[in-house]
Structure formats: C-alpha cells, structure tokens
Design a protein around this motif. Structure first.
Motif, PDB file in Angstrom:
ATOM      1  N   VAL A 101      31.659  47.767  48.350  1.00  0.00           N
ATOM      2  CA  VAL A 101      31.703  48.663  49.505  1.00  0.00           C
ATOM      3  C   VAL A 101      31.914  47.816  50.759  1.00  0.00           C
ATOM      4  O   VAL A 101      31.027  47.067  51.172  1.00  0.00           O
ATOM      5  CB  VAL A 101      30.407  49.496  49.622  1.00  0.00           C
ATOM      6  N   GLY A 102      33.092  47.917  51.339  1.00  0.00           N
ATOM      7  CA  GLY A 102      33.423  47.167  52.554  1.00  0.00           C
ATOM      8  C   GLY A 102      34.412  46.052  52.260  1.00  0.00           C
ATOM      9  O   GLY A 102      34.191  45.218  51.373  1.00  0.00           O
ATOM     10  N   GLY A 103      35.500  46.047  53.015  1.00  0.00           N
ATOM     11  CA  GLY A 103      36.553  45.034  52.833  1.00  0.00           C
ATOM     12  C   GLY A 103      36.636  44.077  54.005  1.00  0.00           C
ATOM     13  O   GLY A 103      37.706  43.829  54.547  1.00  0.00           O
ATOM     14  N   GLY A 104      35.486  43.526  54.413  1.00  0.00           N
ATOM     15  CA  GLY A 104      35.468  42.449  55.403  1.00  0.00           C
ATOM     16  C   GLY A 104      35.471  41.112  54.662  1.00  0.00           C
ATOM     17  O   GLY A 104      35.815  41.044  53.470  1.00  0.00           O
ATOM     18  N   ALA A 105      35.069  40.052  55.359  1.00  0.00           N
ATOM     19  CA  ALA A 105      35.109  38.700  54.762  1.00  0.00           C
ATOM     20  C   ALA A 105      34.293  38.636  53.468  1.00  0.00           C
ATOM     21  O   ALA A 105      34.741  38.059  52.473  1.00  0.00           O
ATOM     22  CB  ALA A 105      34.582  37.686  55.777  1.00  0.00           C
ATOM     23  N   ALA A 106      33.099  39.252  53.469  1.00  0.00           N
ATOM     24  CA  ALA A 106      32.239  39.190  52.282  1.00  0.00           C
ATOM     25  C   ALA A 106      32.830  40.015  51.138  1.00  0.00           C
ATOM     26  O   ALA A 106      32.881  39.562  49.990  1.00  0.00           O
ATOM     27  CB  ALA A 106      30.836  39.699  52.627  1.00  0.00           C
ATOM     28  N   GLY A 107      33.281  41.231  51.457  1.00  0.00           N
ATOM     29  CA  GLY A 107      33.818  42.118  50.417  1.00  0.00           C
ATOM     30  C   GLY A 107      35.102  41.555  49.814  1.00  0.00           C
ATOM     31  O   GLY A 107      35.326  41.649  48.597  1.00  0.00           O
ATOM     32  N   ILE A 108      35.925  40.950  50.664  1.00  0.00           N
ATOM     33  CA  ILE A 108      37.183  40.366  50.164  1.00  0.00           C
ATOM     34  C   ILE A 108      36.875  39.167  49.264  1.00  0.00           C
ATOM     35  O   ILE A 108      37.473  39.005  48.193  1.00  0.00           O
ATOM     36  CB  ILE A 108      38.100  39.978  51.352  1.00  0.00           C
ATOM     37  N   ALA A 109      35.917  38.334  49.690  1.00  0.00           N
ATOM     38  CA  ALA A 109      35.549  37.177  48.856  1.00  0.00           C
ATOM     39  C   ALA A 109      35.046  37.645  47.493  1.00  0.00           C
ATOM     40  O   ALA A 109      35.446  37.112  46.451  1.00  0.00           O
ATOM     41  CB  ALA A 109      34.479  36.351  49.570  1.00  0.00           C
ATOM     42  N   ALA A 110      34.173  38.660  47.503  1.00  0.00           N
ATOM     43  CA  ALA A 110      33.615  39.164  46.241  1.00  0.00           C
ATOM     44  C   ALA A 110      34.721  39.778  45.383  1.00  0.00           C
ATOM     45  O   ALA A 110      34.808  39.518  44.176  1.00  0.00           O
ATOM     46  CB  ALA A 110      32.516  40.187  46.538  1.00  0.00           C
ATOM     47  N   GLY A 111      35.570  40.597  46.010  1.00  0.00           N
ATOM     48  CA  GLY A 111      36.653  41.262  45.271  1.00  0.00           C
ATOM     49  C   GLY A 111      37.613  40.252  44.648  1.00  0.00           C
ATOM     50  O   GLY A 111      37.997  40.370  43.486  1.00  0.00           O
ATOM     51  N   ALA A 133      44.610  38.626  54.309  1.00  0.00           N
ATOM     52  CA  ALA A 133      45.632  38.241  53.324  1.00  0.00           C
ATOM     53  C   ALA A 133      45.009  37.722  52.033  1.00  0.00           C
ATOM     54  O   ALA A 133      45.650  37.738  50.980  1.00  0.00           O
ATOM     55  CB  ALA A 133      46.550  37.180  53.925  1.00  0.00           C
ATOM     56  N   HIS A 134      43.763  37.280  52.111  1.00  0.00           N
ATOM     57  CA  HIS A 134      43.103  36.744  50.916  1.00  0.00           C
ATOM     58  C   HIS A 134      42.848  37.837  49.868  1.00  0.00           C
ATOM     59  O   HIS A 134      42.539  37.543  48.708  1.00  0.00           O
ATOM     60  CB  HIS A 134      41.791  36.068  51.338  1.00  0.00           C
ATOM     61  N   ALA A 135      42.991  39.088  50.282  1.00  0.00           N
ATOM     62  CA  ALA A 135      42.767  40.196  49.331  1.00  0.00           C
ATOM     63  C   ALA A 135      44.041  40.558  48.554  1.00  0.00           C
ATOM     64  O   ALA A 135      44.002  41.484  47.739  1.00  0.00           O
ATOM     65  CB  ALA A 135      42.259  41.422  50.090  1.00  0.00           C
ATOM     66  N   ALA A 136      45.123  39.829  48.795  1.00  0.00           N
ATOM     67  CA  ALA A 136      46.393  40.221  48.152  1.00  0.00           C
ATOM     68  C   ALA A 136      46.221  40.363  46.641  1.00  0.00           C
ATOM     69  O   ALA A 136      45.717  39.453  45.980  1.00  0.00           O
ATOM     70  CB  ALA A 136      47.467  39.165  48.458  1.00  0.00           C
ATOM     71  N   GLY A 137      46.592  41.520  46.127  1.00  0.00           N
ATOM     72  CA  GLY A 137      46.531  41.750  44.676  1.00  0.00           C
ATOM     73  C   GLY A 137      45.214  42.329  44.188  1.00  0.00           C
ATOM     74  O   GLY A 137      45.121  42.796  43.049  1.00  0.00           O
ATOM     75  N   VAL A 138      44.175  42.309  45.039  1.00  0.00           N
ATOM     76  CA  VAL A 138      42.877  42.890  44.647  1.00  0.00           C
ATOM     77  C   VAL A 138      42.969  44.406  44.853  1.00  0.00           C
ATOM     78  O   VAL A 138      43.435  44.851  45.904  1.00  0.00           O
ATOM     79  CB  VAL A 138      41.732  42.299  45.515  1.00  0.00           C
ATOM     80  N   PRO A 139      42.533  45.213  43.874  1.00  0.00           N
ATOM     81  CA  PRO A 139      42.600  46.667  44.081  1.00  0.00           C
ATOM     82  C   PRO A 139      41.720  47.120  45.257  1.00  0.00           C
ATOM     83  O   PRO A 139      40.546  46.753  45.334  1.00  0.00           O
ATOM     84  CB  PRO A 139      42.075  47.250  42.756  1.00  0.00           C
ATOM     85  N   VAL A 140      42.318  47.899  46.140  1.00  0.00           N
ATOM     86  CA  VAL A 140      41.626  48.297  47.375  1.00  0.00           C
ATOM     87  C   VAL A 140      41.888  49.778  47.642  1.00  0.00           C
ATOM     88  O   VAL A 140      43.011  50.251  47.440  1.00  0.00           O
ATOM     89  CB  VAL A 140      42.187  47.468  48.564  1.00  0.00           C
ATOM     90  N   ALA A 141      40.882  50.513  48.087  1.00  0.00           N
ATOM     91  CA  ALA A 141      41.086  51.884  48.596  1.00  0.00           C
ATOM     92  C   ALA A 141      40.767  51.847  50.087  1.00  0.00           C
ATOM     93  O   ALA A 141      39.626  51.552  50.473  1.00  0.00           O
ATOM     94  CB  ALA A 141      40.176  52.863  47.871  1.00  0.00           C
TER      95      ALA A 141
END
Ligand SMILES: Cc1cc2nc3c(=O)[nH]c(=O)nc-3n(C[C@H](O)[C@H](O)[C@H](O)COP(=O)(O)OP(=O)(O)OC[C@H]3O[C@@H](n4cnc5c(N)ncnc54)[C@H](O)[C@@H]3O)c2cc1C
Length: 420
Positions: free
Chosen positions: A10-20, A183-191
């Motif tokens: 839940v949440g696509g900030g620095a922490a959520g992107i790192a986890a994802g 950009a670090h989230a590239a390819g990670v599924p995101v809503a």
C-alpha cells in the motif's frame, strides 16, 4: 484492476517501490496500490518549463556515499552532482557577516554534539532543552531545526534527533531524485489512482477495500505516511491501536519549497545560500542558483510553513519577496517570479513532509516497524531508527519489510508442502 495478488504493497513512494521491486524480482506475485495518479509519493520531480526538473520533495542524496539510491541513479545513467551542499559552507555575507556566521556554526555544532552524545537511557526530553539558555543564536538554531525536522525544537524528541546518522556526504541527481525513485518501479505491477480505505485482517485471507473494489491477498506491506495512519485515513479491522498510537508519536513535520526564477542570476555564485533573517526562528533559507540555474529555492519549515500554507500559494511568494528585499534592496522584487510551490500539509496523501518523534516517543519507530501477525508489515521513512525522514531510510525499511515477507512466505509454502 486485479482483485487478488499474493502480496499487496500500500503506497508507491520510496519504501513501497523498494519493497515492490524486491518482491517482484524474487518472483512473488505482488501489486503496489497507490492512491495518487503518479509514483514517488514525497519524491516528486516536476519539469518546470522546458529546461529544469525540480524536486518538490526530496532533493538531496543524504549520506550519498552509502545511499542505495545513489547506486540506483548511477545504474539508471543519471548525472550525479557532487557540489557540497550550501548548509555545509558559509552563507553569502549579506546581512550576516562571516565572523557572525562562524560564531553561529560553532554554537550549532556544540548543540548537535550534546544531542548526538545522548545515551539510549537518557530521559527523552525536548531537544530545545539542549539549547544554552539565553544564547543569541537560539532562534536561528531553532529555524534550522524546522528545516531538519519540520518542527520547532520544543516539539522534537532529543533522543530521536540524536539517533539520526549521516555520513556528511550530500549529492544531487540532475534529472531529479523523484524521477530516479519512480523509475525504479519499472516492470513492477502497479495500480495508480486507487486509495486503499480499509484493510480487513480478521480472516485467513486479507481483504483491502479500495476506491476501485476489493483486493484479497496473503500479506500486506503498509507504507503510508504516519499522519494518514494516526488520523485513520487508512483503517484496519480489527483495529491496531498500537500502530495508531506509534504513528501519533511520530507526526509529520512540515517543510515546503518555493521555486523562484531569478533574472541577472550570474551576479551570484552558484549554489550559494542566504538566511532570510538570523534573529528569529520563523525565517526561510534561500538556495541561490541551485545547479547554477537562474533560480532560487526557498525552504520554509515548521510553524512558519504551516501559517503560510493557510494563506495559500501567494503567501509563500509574498513572504520570500519581503525577506529577499530586506536583504538585497527593493529593486530585487522585480528580478524574481514564482515558479512553483507544493503545499505538503494540504496534500491529502502526504499531510506533511517528514516524521519527527515527539518528546518521550523515540521508541515509537520500532513499534511502528514491527510486523503484526506475520501478515501485516510496515515500512516508510518513519520506521527507520537512524535514517528517518529520508528517501534512503524509506528505501531500507521497504527492503527490510520485503525480506520479512519473503521469510514468512517461504515458511508458509514449506508448511503447505509438508501438509500436502
Ligand atoms: C519538501 C521536502 C524535502 C525533502 N528533502 C529530502 C531530501 O533532500 N533528502 C531525503 O532523503 N529526503 C527528503 N525528504 C523526505 C523524503 O521525501 C521522504 O522521507 C520519503 O520520500 C518518504 O518515502 P515513503 O515511501 O516513506 O513515503 P511516501 O513517499 O509518502 O509514500 C507513501 C505513498 O503512499 C501513498 N498513499 C497514501 N495513502 C494511501 C492510501 N490510502 N492508499 C494507497 N496509497 C496511499 C502516497 O500517495 C505515497 O505515494 C523531503 C521531503 C519533503 C516533503
């Protein structure tokens, strides 16, 4: 939007992107659910006109020599600017003679030294107690405190302040820190554009109620800012009073940046600094020609920022113009124009800038970071003991939560294999 995933972040900030990123790379079916229509959260690079990306949130790679985002930025082929930050150099001697600055910096260093040397068993009082009573620099030290913590020193835990660790190396990403993080989230599924309203963890499978329907999952990583948890912008069923109390002990301080265009900029050195005033705590600091660009970045913290937010965007510009004219003369008003201000307190998915601990609440960071029931995991800058309030602290807590999820996932799958 998919209605199930093995793990939801839940949440696509620095922490959520790192986890994802970590979970996706480990082959786990995960989904980052983000309320805003963009990734990055408090990491937010805006293109201001055709020429410059500006960071409305995080801009400095603090502890850059050991900051994981530095490695990621380099891998993304970004340009790293290694100019030392203005706060580690003397300011322009306009309205603040160099001898006075030296005296101030010495007093500030001594104040910080008193906090840094606190042991874990010291009473957790307000950081303001460590000011020398009556010292002439207390107001300016307090102003700096509002830039660092987003709050005045009387509201801030001395123990927590002293626990912050920094290597003293600060770099920037020319293309933007926010750009790098998103950009670090590239390819990670995101809503995107999907606020989560409630997490029901009463049954075997967790259920997330969102603005776009229900998602069921086996585990959740919660990364939303503390004020959203404390004010129950996201609810849990059954309730998690320990988490709400911990989040309330770690409120978000307020820091806002105002970007101004500057004509005739070459008159000033690149990456120079001015304090609006040095005799009051309600003052802004001005970073002149960041990256050598014809701009000024004003930084407003604490009560002053909150008061100006209440007055709307124009209030920031009026205040900055007043302070800059006070330093540089009335003709200076014609040389500056507002470019952008983001009001972080008014932003419903941030509600402030970065967390600080209230006096007596330094241990709330560990309480907030602890997993609940091996299915609910917590990350975000406020969960970091030594790098709270930063984007790299957020990253590290996201990775830590992902590792906890992977460990729990492995043991669940092992159990199932044994049973079948
Ligand atoms: C003005 C300013 C200057 C800063 N300067 C620096 C700096 O120079 N260096 C530095 O390291 N750090 C700096 N920071 C701090 C840094 O930006 C943050 O610490 C970091 O980005 C926080 O990351 P996070 O993942 O913990 O939280 P966030 O980035 O806040 O991520 C949480 C995400 O959750 C989303 N969300 C909220 N509610 C919901 C919901 N109900 N459902 C789904 N999603 C939800 C939000 O939209 C957000 O994207 C600055 C911050 C500000 C505001």
């Amino acid at each position: 939007m998919t209605s199930e995933a093995e793990v939801v972040i839940v949440g696509g900030g620095a922490a959520g992107i790192a986890a994802g990123r970590r979970l996706h790379d480990a082959g786990i079916d995960c989904l980052v659910v983000e309320a805003r229509s963009r990734l990055g959260g408090r990491a937010f690079t805006l293109r201001a006109g055709p020429d410059y990306p500006i960071d409305l949130g995080c801009g400095w790679l603090h502890s850059a020599d050991r900051n994981p985002w530095t490695t990621i930025a380099v891998a993304q082929r970004r340009t790293i600017d290694k100019t030392p930050p203005p706060w580690l150099r003397l300011s322009m001697p306009i309205g603040f003679p160099l001898a006075e600055q030296a005296s101030f910096l010495k007093t500030l260093a001594e104040f910080r030294e008193r906090l840094d040397s606190l042991s874990d068993s010291a009473p957790d009082v307000a950081a303001a107690r460590f000011l020398e009573p009556g010292d002439r620099w207390n107001d300016l030290i307090n102003a700096v405190g509002t830039y660092v913590s987003g709050a005045e020193l009387e509201k801030v835990s001395a123990l927590d302040y002293g626990r912050y660790e920094d290597s003293g190396v600060n770099w920037r990403v020319v293309e933007g820190y926010g750009t790098t993080i998103a950009a670090h989230a590239a390819g990670v599924p995101v809503a995107l554009g999907v606020p989560v309203q409630r997490i029901d963890h009463g049954e075997r499978r967790l259920r997330l109620e969102t603005s776009d329907g229900t998602i069921t999952t086996e585990a959740v990583v919660v990364t939303v800012p503390t004020d959203l948890l404390a004010q129950e912008g996201l609810r849990f069923t059954p309730a998690l009073p320990d988490k709400i109390e911990a989040a309330a002990g770690l409120p978000l301080g307020l820091a806002d940046k105002l970007f101004l265009s500057l004509s005739g900029a070459d008159e000033f050195d690149k990456d120079a600094r001015l304090f609006g005033r040095h005799d009051r705590s309600g003052t802004a600091t001005y970073h002149v020609r960041p990256f050598g660009r014809p701009m000024i970045e004003g930084y407003f913290g604490g009560r002053l920022a909150a008061e100006l937010e209440a007055g709307g965007d124009a209030a920031f510009f009026d205040f900055a113009r007043m302070e800059l004219v006070g330093l540089l003369g009335s003709g200076f008003a014609r040389r500056i124009q507002p470019i952008h201000i983001h009001r972080w307190k008014a932003d419903p998915f941030a509600r402030g800038s970065y967390s600080y601990a209230l006096p007596g609440k330094a241990e709330c960071r560990a309480v907030l970071a602890a997993p609940a029931d091996d299915r609910l995991f917590f990350a975000g800058e406020a969960c970091s003991r030594h790098s709270y309030s930063t984007a790299h602290g957020a990253y590290l807590t996201g990775i830590a939560a992902a590792e906890q999820v992977i460990a729990a996932w492995r043991s669940r799958h092992k159990e199932r294999a044994i049973r079948s």
